[in-house]
Every structure is written in structure tokens, then in C-alpha cells.
Design a protein around this motif. Structure first.
Motif, PDB file in Angstrom:
ATOM      1  N   ILE A   1       0.842  -1.203   0.000  1.00 17.10           N
ATOM      2  CA  ILE A   1       0.000   0.000   0.000  1.00 17.10           C
ATOM      3  C   ILE A   1       0.876   1.252   0.000  1.00 17.10           C
ATOM      4  CG2 ILE A   1      -1.611   1.361   1.396  1.00 17.10           C
ATOM      5  CD1 ILE A   1      -2.916  -1.363   2.175  1.00 17.10           C
TER       6      ILE A   1
ATOM      7  N   TYR B   1       2.248   1.714  -3.465  1.00 15.64           N
ATOM      8  CA  TYR B   1       1.217   2.233  -4.374  1.00 15.64           C
ATOM      9  C   TYR B   1       0.991   3.722  -4.142  1.00 15.64           C
ATOM     10  CZ  TYR B   1      -0.411  -2.228  -6.367  1.00 15.64           C
ATOM     11  OH  TYR B   1      -0.527  -3.396  -7.060  1.00 15.64           O
ATOM     12  N   GLN B   2       0.999   4.158  -2.885  1.00 18.76           N
ATOM     13  CA  GLN B   2       0.811   5.578  -2.590  1.00 18.76           C
ATOM     14  C   GLN B   2       1.967   6.408  -3.135  1.00 18.76           C
ATOM     15  OE1 GLN B   2       0.220   5.340   1.650  1.00 18.76           O
ATOM     16  NE2 GLN B   2      -2.007   5.178   1.433  1.00 18.76           N
TER      17      GLN B   2
ATOM     18  N   ASN C   1       1.499   6.725  -6.845  1.00 17.97           N
ATOM     19  CA  ASN C   1       0.152   7.186  -7.199  1.00 17.97           C
ATOM     20  C   ASN C   1      -0.636   6.139  -7.989  1.00 17.97           C
ATOM     21  OD1 ASN C   1       0.342   9.722  -5.938  1.00 17.97           O
ATOM     22  ND2 ASN C   1       1.519  10.493  -7.671  1.00 17.97           N
ATOM     23  N   LYS C   2      -0.622   4.916  -7.504  1.00 14.80           N
ATOM     24  CA  LYS C   2      -1.363   3.832  -8.143  1.00 14.80           C
ATOM     25  C   LYS C   2      -2.540   3.450  -7.258  1.00 14.80           C
ATOM     26  CE  LYS C   2      -0.872  -0.793 -10.020  1.00 14.80           C
ATOM     27  NZ  LYS C   2       0.001  -1.935 -10.275  1.00 14.80           N
ATOM     28  N   LYS C   3      -3.693   3.190  -7.894  1.00 12.95           N
ATOM     29  CA  LYS C   3      -4.866   2.754  -7.146  1.00 12.95           C
ATOM     30  C   LYS C   3      -4.655   1.338  -6.617  1.00 12.95           C
ATOM     31  CE  LYS C   3      -8.717   5.325  -8.839  1.00 12.95           C
ATOM     32  NZ  LYS C   3     -10.112   5.205  -9.187  1.00 12.95           N
ATOM     33  N   ILE C   4      -5.211   1.080  -5.453  1.00 10.58           N
ATOM     34  CA  ILE C   4      -5.135  -0.249  -4.859  1.00 10.58           C
ATOM     35  C   ILE C   4      -5.891  -1.225  -5.765  1.00 10.58           C
ATOM     36  CG2 ILE C   4      -5.713  -1.666  -2.843  1.00 10.58           C
ATOM     37  CD1 ILE C   4      -3.586   0.470  -2.279  1.00 10.58           C
ATOM     38  N   ASP C   5      -5.224  -2.302  -6.156  1.00 13.18           N
ATOM     39  CA  ASP C   5      -5.857  -3.291  -7.035  1.00 13.18           C
ATOM     40  C   ASP C   5      -5.768  -4.693  -6.428  1.00 13.18           C
ATOM     41  OD1 ASP C   5      -3.181  -3.840  -7.304  1.00 13.18           O
ATOM     42  OD2 ASP C   5      -3.160  -3.788  -9.495  1.00 13.18           O
TER      43      ASP C   5
ATOM     44  N   TRP D   1      -7.106  -7.097  -2.724  1.00 15.75           N
ATOM     45  CA  TRP D   1      -7.996  -7.193  -1.580  1.00 15.75           C
ATOM     46  C   TRP D   1      -7.667  -8.433  -0.777  1.00 15.75           C
ATOM     47  CZ3 TRP D   1      -9.267  -6.581  -6.643  1.00 15.75           C
ATOM     48  CH2 TRP D   1      -9.799  -5.352  -7.015  1.00 15.75           C
TER      49      TRP D   1
ATOM     50  N   SER E   1      -6.057  -9.986  -6.681  1.00 12.58           N
ATOM     51  CA  SER E   1      -5.502  -8.813  -7.344  1.00 12.58           C
ATOM     52  C   SER E   1      -5.772  -8.862  -8.843  1.00 12.58           C
ATOM     53  CB  SER E   1      -3.992  -8.743  -7.108  1.00 12.58           C
ATOM     54  OG  SER E   1      -3.434  -7.627  -7.759  1.00 12.58           O
TER      55      SER E   1
END
Length: 101
Positions: A28, A31-32, A35-39, A41, A70
Motif C-alpha cells: 500500500i 502504491y501511494q 500514485n497507483k490505485k489499490i488493485d 484485496w 488482485s
């Protein structure tokens, strides 16, 4: 059509015996930074086991399972190398995966 990839293991193994919380927290943060969206779970007792692959429905229903799902196949492949003793699979869906919490 969306392609989903996952690792699957018992909840006890995935949540208590492996450092999954730390792995996902680091992912996470990465990704931050980019600047990537969480893909991905973390899903407890996933319902997609029956549709994912025929050999998965042989799993004992008495056990509780957990999965990391994912859209990123390479992330799941990396997890498989990082966390041994998991089942790897995939499934397809016409809609975006929204885990029930």
C-alpha cells in the motif's frame, strides 16, 4: 472482462503464521508513492472458490480460508514466491470485484 488472480490458504496460516499484514502494508505504501490505485484485496472465506478452478471445490468447507485477490498477475506470482504453501488461481468477472465485508 476482468481477470483476477489470487493466492488462497487457511485463515490461520495466512493471517497468523505469515507476515501478510506487513507485506500488504508495504505494498500500500508503495502504491501511494507511485500514485497507483489499490488493485488487491484480502478476502476472508471467499465465495469465488467454487467458480475459480474445479480442483478448489475439493477444499474442506469446515476450514476458514483467506485469499489475496488482485488484478496484477505479477503481484500474485511474487506473493507465491514470498509466501509458500498457498494455492494460486484465477477467475474472470464482467464486473469489478467488490468483496463483501
Amino acid at each position: 472482462m476482468y481477470n483476477y488472480y489470487f493466492i488462497l490458504a487457511s485463515q490461520n496460516f495466512l493471517l497468523h503464521e505469515e507476515p501478510v499484514e506487513e507485506i500488504l502494508r508495504e505494498r500500500i505504501a508503495y502504491y501511494q508513492r507511485v500514485n497507483k490505485k489499490i488493485d488487491f484485496w484480502l478476502v476472508l472465506n471467499p465465495k469465488f472458490i467454487d467458480i475459480a478452478q474445479p480442483n478448489l471445490n475439493k477444499l474442506s468447507l469446515k476450514n476458514s480460508y483467506a485469499a489475496i485477490v488482485s488484478l496484477d498477475k505479477s503481484f500474485i506470482q511474487w506473493l507465491k514466491l514470498r509466501i509458500s504453501f498457498v494455492i494460486v488461481g484465477k477467475f474472470f468477472s464482467e464486473s469489478i470485484f467488490l468483496p463483501i465485508t
